[in-house]
Design a protein around this motif. Structure first.
Motif, PDB file in Angstrom:
ATOM      1  N   THR A 116      41.246  -1.021 -27.473  1.00 19.49           N
ATOM      2  CA  THR A 116      41.782  -0.131 -26.438  1.00 19.49           C
ATOM      3  C   THR A 116      43.134  -0.632 -25.948  1.00 19.49           C
ATOM      4  O   THR A 116      44.070   0.154 -25.767  1.00 19.49           O
ATOM      5  N   ALA A 130      49.108   9.654 -21.806  1.00 14.37           N
ATOM      6  CA  ALA A 130      47.829   9.044 -22.160  1.00 14.37           C
ATOM      7  C   ALA A 130      47.343   9.561 -23.506  1.00 14.37           C
ATOM      8  O   ALA A 130      47.611  10.712 -23.865  1.00 14.37           O
ATOM      9  N   THR A 132      45.009  11.198 -26.323  1.00 14.74           N
ATOM     10  CA  THR A 132      44.047  12.297 -26.290  1.00 14.74           C
ATOM     11  C   THR A 132      42.677  11.787 -26.748  1.00 14.74           C
ATOM     12  O   THR A 132      42.576  10.701 -27.340  1.00 14.74           O
ATOM     13  N   ASP A 133      41.640  12.575 -26.509  1.00 16.24           N
ATOM     14  CA  ASP A 133      40.308  12.190 -26.977  1.00 16.24           C
ATOM     15  C   ASP A 133      40.285  11.949 -28.495  1.00 16.24           C
ATOM     16  O   ASP A 133      39.720  10.951 -28.937  1.00 16.24           O
ATOM     17  N   ILE A 136      41.838   8.590 -29.164  1.00 18.75           N
ATOM     18  CA  ILE A 136      40.945   7.504 -28.735  1.00 18.75           C
ATOM     19  C   ILE A 136      39.829   7.330 -29.760  1.00 18.75           C
ATOM     20  O   ILE A 136      39.528   6.206 -30.191  1.00 18.75           O
ATOM     21  N   ASP A 155      35.809   7.555 -20.966  1.00 19.70           N
ATOM     22  CA  ASP A 155      36.211   7.556 -19.552  1.00 19.70           C
ATOM     23  C   ASP A 155      37.002   6.303 -19.211  1.00 19.70           C
ATOM     24  O   ASP A 155      38.010   6.363 -18.499  1.00 19.70           O
ATOM     25  N   HIS A 158      40.560   6.482 -20.645  1.00 23.55           N
ATOM     26  CA  HIS A 158      41.392   7.383 -19.826  1.00 23.55           C
ATOM     27  C   HIS A 158      41.755   6.726 -18.495  1.00 23.55           C
ATOM     28  O   HIS A 158      42.899   6.839 -18.037  1.00 23.55           O
ATOM     29  N   ALA A 161      44.384   4.070 -19.126  1.00 26.68           N
ATOM     30  CA  ALA A 161      45.673   4.697 -19.424  1.00 26.68           C
ATOM     31  C   ALA A 161      46.333   5.198 -18.143  1.00 26.68           C
ATOM     32  O   ALA A 161      47.532   4.997 -17.930  1.00 26.68           O
ATOM     33  N   ALA A 162      45.543   5.827 -17.283  1.00 28.65           N
ATOM     34  CA  ALA A 162      46.092   6.334 -16.012  1.00 28.65           C
ATOM     35  C   ALA A 162      46.598   5.186 -15.147  1.00 28.65           C
ATOM     36  O   ALA A 162      47.668   5.278 -14.536  1.00 28.65           O
TER      37      ALA A 162
END
Length: 174
Positions: A116, A130, A132-133, A136, A155, A158, A161-162
């Motif tokens: 990650t 960020a 995308t799914d 990831i 989750d 994300h 990334a945020a």
């Protein structure tokens, strides 16, 4: 044989390494860094993922001698103030996995954290939005988890990334 490696920013030496010994074994048993897990020993599960010269690899598939003179960064090295031992604040990815409940038995977690971190280095830290799914899922496809069902892992990615994006924004306005 003697192997000299830079691990988490520190130059270290492992003595009496036999030619077929894996980097994973050296990290865990000779250097006292048990974070990377020994699960499949075939490069299939991703639990032993580390950085080798800034590229993620399954350390069970790398002969220790191949790491001679190179840089290795383990899950222990992700924490701020990397190195061996001592209390260090968790980095953004590690904290996000905890906060999102993406850590259950913990066996896959080290590899997922390293992978990650690499994904976010290639996206958020490179100025992209960020991931995308699908991005990831592709990045983490080599990391197997039997406990979480992967949704909490998504989750966590994300959330990390945020938080990185927020930290980058805050840093650019300071």
């Amino acid at each position: 044989m003697r192997v000299n490696i830079n691990v988490n920013g520190q130059d270290v030496t492992a003595d009496d390494v036999w030619p077929g010994e894996s980097l994973l074994y050296v990290l865990r048993e000779r250097l006292g860094l048990p974070g990377s897990k020994n699960a499949c020993e075939q490069g299939e599960c991703g639990s032993c993922t580390v950085y080798l010269d800034d590229v993620t690899v399954c350390s069970c598939m790398v002969a220790a001698g191949q790491a001679e003179g190179r840089r290795v960064r383990t899950v222990e090295g992700l924490a701020d103030g990397a190195g061996k031992g001592g209390d260090r604040p968790l980095n953004t990815v590690q904290q996000a996995f905890l906060d999102a409940g993406a850590v259950q038995c913990g066996f896959c977690t080290p590899g997922l954290l390293v992978q990650t971190d690499d994904l976010l280095n290639r996206t958020v830290d490179a100025g992209r939005p960020a991931p995308t799914d699908p991005e990831i899922r592709e990045a983490l496809a080599g990391n197997l988890c039997r406990c979480t069902g992967y949704e909490k892992i998504l989750d966590a990615v994300h959330l990390a990334a945020a938080r990185r994006a927020d930290a980058d924004t805050a840093g650019s306005t300071a």
